[in-house]
Design a protein around this motif. Structure first.
Motif, PDB file in Angstrom:
ATOM      1  N   GLY A  21       0.807  -1.219   0.000  1.00 53.97           N
ATOM      2  CA  GLY A  21       0.000   0.000   0.000  1.00 53.97           C
ATOM      3  C   GLY A  21       0.834   1.259   0.000  1.00 53.97           C
ATOM      4  O   GLY A  21       1.687   1.447   0.874  1.00 53.97           O
ATOM      5  N   HIS A  24      -0.354   7.384   2.455  1.00 48.73           N
ATOM      6  CA  HIS A  24       0.625   8.051   3.312  1.00 48.73           C
ATOM      7  C   HIS A  24       1.180   7.103   4.378  1.00 48.73           C
ATOM      8  O   HIS A  24       2.330   7.236   4.795  1.00 48.73           O
ATOM      9  CB  HIS A  24       0.006   9.297   3.962  1.00 48.73           C
ATOM     10  CG  HIS A  24      -0.953   8.964   5.052  1.00 48.73           C
ATOM     11  ND1 HIS A  24      -2.306   8.858   4.873  1.00 48.73           N
ATOM     12  CD2 HIS A  24      -0.733   8.653   6.347  1.00 48.73           C
ATOM     13  CE1 HIS A  24      -2.868   8.527   6.010  1.00 48.73           C
ATOM     14  NE2 HIS A  24      -1.949   8.393   6.916  1.00 48.73           N
ATOM     15  N   LEU A  60     -14.572  17.110  -1.949  1.00 46.84           N
ATOM     16  CA  LEU A  60     -13.991  16.805  -0.634  1.00 46.84           C
ATOM     17  C   LEU A  60     -12.713  17.603  -0.396  1.00 46.84           C
ATOM     18  O   LEU A  60     -11.871  17.738  -1.269  1.00 46.84           O
ATOM     19  CB  LEU A  60     -13.680  15.298  -0.542  1.00 46.84           C
ATOM     20  CG  LEU A  60     -13.038  14.815   0.766  1.00 46.84           C
ATOM     21  CD1 LEU A  60     -13.971  15.025   1.961  1.00 46.84           C
ATOM     22  CD2 LEU A  60     -12.646  13.350   0.675  1.00 46.84           C
ATOM     23  N   LEU A  62      -9.738  17.974   2.895  1.00 44.70           N
ATOM     24  CA  LEU A  62      -9.354  17.367   4.166  1.00 44.70           C
ATOM     25  C   LEU A  62     -10.068  18.102   5.292  1.00 44.70           C
ATOM     26  O   LEU A  62     -10.305  19.308   5.203  1.00 44.70           O
ATOM     27  CB  LEU A  62      -7.845  17.447   4.386  1.00 44.70           C
ATOM     28  CG  LEU A  62      -6.954  16.587   3.489  1.00 44.70           C
ATOM     29  CD1 LEU A  62      -5.537  16.570   4.041  1.00 44.70           C
ATOM     30  CD2 LEU A  62      -7.479  15.163   3.371  1.00 44.70           C
ATOM     31  N   CYS A 142     -10.290   1.929   4.766  1.00 38.95           N
ATOM     32  CA  CYS A 142     -11.562   2.305   4.120  1.00 38.95           C
ATOM     33  C   CYS A 142     -11.672   1.741   2.701  1.00 38.95           C
ATOM     34  O   CYS A 142     -11.970   2.475   1.766  1.00 38.95           O
ATOM     35  CB  CYS A 142     -11.688   3.831   4.082  1.00 38.95           C
ATOM     36  SG  CYS A 142     -11.587   4.614   5.682  1.00 38.95           S
ATOM     37  N   SER A 399      -5.349   7.148  12.518  1.00 35.89           N
ATOM     38  CA  SER A 399      -5.927   7.024  11.178  1.00 35.89           C
ATOM     39  C   SER A 399      -5.774   8.319  10.377  1.00 35.89           C
ATOM     40  O   SER A 399      -6.117   8.369   9.202  1.00 35.89           O
ATOM     41  CB  SER A 399      -7.406   6.638  11.252  1.00 35.89           C
ATOM     42  OG  SER A 399      -8.096   7.650  11.934  1.00 35.89           O
TER      43      SER A 399
HETATM   44  C1  LIG Z   1     -13.710  10.227   2.982  1.00 32.93           C
HETATM   45  C2  LIG Z   1     -12.468  10.273   3.808  1.00 32.93           C
HETATM   46  C3  LIG Z   1     -11.956  11.491   4.242  1.00 32.93           C
HETATM   47  C4  LIG Z   1     -10.800  11.537   5.020  1.00 32.93           C
HETATM   48  N1  LIG Z   1     -10.331  12.744   5.425  1.00 32.93           N
HETATM   49  C5  LIG Z   1      -9.185  12.807   6.146  1.00 32.93           C
HETATM   50  C6  LIG Z   1      -8.639  14.062   6.531  1.00 32.93           C
HETATM   51  O1  LIG Z   1      -9.222  15.103   6.295  1.00 32.93           O
HETATM   52  N2  LIG Z   1      -7.468  14.082   7.194  1.00 32.93           N
HETATM   53  C7  LIG Z   1      -6.787  12.943   7.512  1.00 32.93           C
HETATM   54  O2  LIG Z   1      -5.717  13.029   8.115  1.00 32.93           O
HETATM   55  N3  LIG Z   1      -7.309  11.733   7.190  1.00 32.93           N
HETATM   56  C8  LIG Z   1      -8.479  11.647   6.516  1.00 32.93           C
HETATM   57  N4  LIG Z   1      -9.013  10.416   6.179  1.00 32.93           N
HETATM   58  C9  LIG Z   1      -8.393   9.210   6.760  1.00 32.93           C
HETATM   59  C10 LIG Z   1      -7.155   8.711   6.087  1.00 32.93           C
HETATM   60  O3  LIG Z   1      -6.136   9.679   6.039  1.00 32.93           O
HETATM   61  C11 LIG Z   1      -7.386   8.166   4.703  1.00 32.93           C
HETATM   62  O4  LIG Z   1      -8.310   7.093   4.766  1.00 32.93           O
HETATM   63  C12 LIG Z   1      -6.102   7.663   4.090  1.00 32.93           C
HETATM   64  O5  LIG Z   1      -6.351   7.423   2.736  1.00 32.93           O
HETATM   65  C13 LIG Z   1      -5.587   6.415   4.746  1.00 32.93           C
HETATM   66  O6  LIG Z   1      -4.229   6.283   4.398  1.00 32.93           O
HETATM   67  P1  LIG Z   1      -3.589   4.877   4.317  1.00 32.93           P
HETATM   68  O7  LIG Z   1      -2.228   5.066   3.758  1.00 32.93           O
HETATM   69  O8  LIG Z   1      -3.738   4.184   5.613  1.00 32.93           O
HETATM   70  O9  LIG Z   1      -4.546   4.114   3.303  1.00 32.93           O
HETATM   71  P2  LIG Z   1      -4.855   4.459   1.792  1.00 32.93           P
HETATM   72  O10 LIG Z   1      -4.623   5.871   1.453  1.00 32.93           O
HETATM   73  O11 LIG Z   1      -6.195   3.878   1.513  1.00 32.93           O
HETATM   74  O12 LIG Z   1      -3.712   3.615   1.059  1.00 32.93           O
HETATM   75  C14 LIG Z   1      -3.762   2.212   0.956  1.00 32.93           C
HETATM   76  C15 LIG Z   1      -3.183   1.831  -0.368  1.00 32.93           C
HETATM   77  O13 LIG Z   1      -3.125   0.417  -0.449  1.00 32.93           O
HETATM   78  C16 LIG Z   1      -3.414   0.035  -1.766  1.00 32.93           C
HETATM   79  N5  LIG Z   1      -3.857  -1.361  -1.739  1.00 32.93           N
HETATM   80  C17 LIG Z   1      -4.966  -1.870  -1.145  1.00 32.93           C
HETATM   81  N6  LIG Z   1      -5.032  -3.201  -1.351  1.00 32.93           N
HETATM   82  C18 LIG Z   1      -3.944  -3.544  -2.069  1.00 32.93           C
HETATM   83  C19 LIG Z   1      -3.460  -4.775  -2.585  1.00 32.93           C
HETATM   84  N7  LIG Z   1      -4.116  -5.940  -2.400  1.00 32.93           N
HETATM   85  N8  LIG Z   1      -2.292  -4.771  -3.283  1.00 32.93           N
HETATM   86  C20 LIG Z   1      -1.597  -3.612  -3.486  1.00 32.93           C
HETATM   87  N9  LIG Z   1      -2.028  -2.427  -3.019  1.00 32.93           N
HETATM   88  C21 LIG Z   1      -3.179  -2.379  -2.312  1.00 32.93           C
HETATM   89  C22 LIG Z   1      -4.500   1.006  -2.200  1.00 32.93           C
HETATM   90  O14 LIG Z   1      -4.588   1.103  -3.602  1.00 32.93           O
HETATM   91  C23 LIG Z   1      -4.042   2.297  -1.542  1.00 32.93           C
HETATM   92  O15 LIG Z   1      -3.251   3.107  -2.377  1.00 32.93           O
HETATM   93  C24 LIG Z   1     -10.147  10.344   5.393  1.00 32.93           C
HETATM   94  C25 LIG Z   1     -10.683   9.104   4.971  1.00 32.93           C
HETATM   95  C26 LIG Z   1     -11.816   9.074   4.180  1.00 32.93           C
HETATM   96  C27 LIG Z   1     -12.357   7.733   3.743  1.00 32.93           C
END
Ligand SMILES: Cc1cc2nc3c(=O)[nH]c(=O)nc-3n(C[C@H](O)[C@H](O)[C@H](O)COP(=O)(O)OP(=O)(O)OC[C@H]3O[C@@H](n4cnc5c(N)ncnc54)[C@H](O)[C@@H]3O)c2cc1C
Length: 436
Positions: A21, A24, A60, A62, A142, A399
């Motif tokens: 993944g 960030h 949307l 942040l 998510c 998160s």
């Molecule tokens: C609607 C919404 C609004 C949000 N607003 C904020 C905000 O304002 N401020 C804040 O700090 N946080 C916010 N968040 C929370 C959080 O920052 C985000 O959900 C963020 O995208 C999570 O980061 P992450 O790196 O954990 O996951 P993600 O950004 O979801 O990254 C996970 C990555 O894994 C990859 N992946 C998944 N499965 C596989 C697989 N099998 N093989 C290879 N790759 C894969 C995906 O393609 C993705 O790129 C928000 C979340 C949502 C849903």
């Protein structure tokens, strides 16, 4: 450098740590691993910041201010620290981070299976196989919209959408819209759809009410300064409950608007209780609306009390506005307990009922009954496996973008010591003198 990326002929490529993944969270982990010279690779099914690119609606922003997206080795450099990033700005921010830290990325590589093999892991992808000693699951919290089973009873004449399918009001038919869920996603979509001229009914269950600004400062500033966001998973009473609390009822906008239920009622959104069932084309709402709102008001006021106490104890009273309280949430005397979905003018239902992770590709027995990874502060219940980016993983801020740095640092320390212990344990065997 601990370990080396290798490829032996047509066999699996090898690395010490495989991060799955490139959001960030995966990138922050990569930064920490690189600081400890642990060789690693990030596999990403799409592109960097894929979730922000493909799964969010157009308007949307942040809900965390610009200053609050602090990633290890990287932060906000612009002139509007108190602004709220749009989606293109968020994507650019995360992409630039990947460049700045020179993340070892393999994009367009989907992981289809992870299984334990020997003392490490075997990772199958649509671009070939890998072997690694340790694995970091940073695939996001998510991935799948959580739609309640009662959705199956929605009359076929009504269109249904999840927030991942929703982009803007122009894709909706004319007519009334029922938004189910009043957390961050539900309130923002309800507000936008209502402003497009479609009457909105908002089904409200448990929610976390917060003002955007309190005593002249952003609520995130207060929670950050007062240490609320730094509360640790091993210090609070009920971590299971804390990990399941709905997202904050907050939105980011240039005007710093508070979009709470009172603000929505003021523009004409109709509030009803939680959608409890659908039968014969009729939606049934729980009678708990008043209680849910009173509880949210109470909890908000408790947080404001904490903030006020912290402000007094830390000499802020003379530097910020005076303490005050917000009007209680207004609920009509007898909110409707039912709605005729066929004849009530509803043409669309939007399920803003939360999200869940997808681990359909994880072939390691670490999931609990509810399909969640069993872990202790991100240390998964399998040797050398780690988790990032989940609600309250190690801290209340886990998160958020802002929470990834501290979690990555601590989990990398654990991972490094796991590798160290493992190589120490294997040394006597290798160094044992040959038998005579
Ligand atoms: C609607 C919404 C609004 C949000 N607003 C904020 C905000 O304002 N401020 C804040 O700090 N946080 C916010 N968040 C929370 C959080 O920052 C985000 O959900 C963020 O995208 C999570 O980061 P992450 O790196 O954990 O996951 P993600 O950004 O979801 O990254 C996970 C990555 O894994 C990859 N992946 C998944 N499965 C596989 C697989 N099998 N093989 C290879 N790759 C894969 C995906 O393609 C993705 O790129 C928000 C979340 C949502 C849903």
């Amino acid at each position: 450098m601990i370990g080396r990326i290798t490829s032996r002929g047509a066999g699996p490529r090898r690395t010490t740590t495989l991060v799955i993944g490139a959001g960030h969270a995966g990138l922050a982990m990569s930064w920490s691993l690189a600081r400890r010279s642990i060789d690693h690779v990030i596999l990403e099914r799409g592109e960097v910041a894929n979730s922000w690119k493909t799964e969010r609606w157009d308007s949307l922003r942040l809900l965390t201010p610009n200053w609050q997206s602090r990633l290890p080795g990287y932060g906000y450099q612009g002139t509007e620290p108190d602004g709220f990033r749009t989606m293109p700005e968020t994507i650019e921010f995360i992409e630039r981070y990947a460049d700045v830290i020179a993340a070892p990325l393999r994009t367009h590589t989907k992981v289809t299976s992870v299984r334990r093999s020997g003392d490490g892991y075997e990772i199958v992808t649509d671009q070939g196989d890998w072997r690694s000693d340790t694995v970091v699951l940073a695939t996001g919290a998510c991935n799948i919209p959580q739609v309640p089973p009662l959705a199956e009873a929605v009359p076929s004449t009504i269109a249904t959408l999840t927030p991942m399918q929703y982009r803007n009001p122009s894709q909706l038919a004319d007519g009334g819209v029922l938004v189910v869920g009043a957390s961050a996603t539900g309130i923002q979509i309800a507000d936008e759809v209502h402003r497009s001229g479609r009457p909105v009914t908002l089904a409200v269950g448990e929610h976390v009410r917060l003002p955007r600004v309190y005593r002249g400062k952003d609520i995130q500033w207060w929670m950050d300064r007062a240490g609320v966001l730094d509360e640790r998973y091993d210090e609070i009473d009920d971590i299971v409950r804390a990990r399941n609390v709905p997202s904050l009822q907050l939105a980011g906008s240039p005007e710093r608007r508070t979009i709470d239920l009172n603000a929505l009622t003021a523009v004409g959104v109709k509030l009803v209780g939680r959608l409890a069932g659908i039968s014969d084309g009729k939606g049934q709402f729980s009678g708990s609306l008043r209680n849910q709102c009173a509880l949210a008001d109470l909890k908000m006021n408790r947080l404001l009390d904490t903030i006020d106490e912290w402000a007094s104890a830390n000499g802020f009273d003379s530097k910020v506005g005076a303490p005050h309280r917000f009007a209680p949430t207004e609920v009509e005397a007898s909110p409707p307990l039912g709605i005729d979905l066929k004849r009530g003018g509803i043409t669309t239902i939007i399920w803003a009922t939360g999200f869940r992770p997808d681990y359909s590709w994880l072939d390691v027995p670490v999931l609990d009954r509810k399909g969640r990874v069993r872990h202790d502060g991100g240390v998964v219940d399998a040797p050398g496996m780690y988790l990032m980016g989940m609600p309250f993983l190690r801290r209340r801020k886990s998160s958020l973008i802002d929470g990834a740095g501290d979690d990555a640092r601590e989990l990398t320390a654990h991972l490094a010591s796991y590798l160290g212990d493992r190589s120490a344990a294997s040394r006597p065997a290798r160094e044992a003198p040959a038998r005579a």
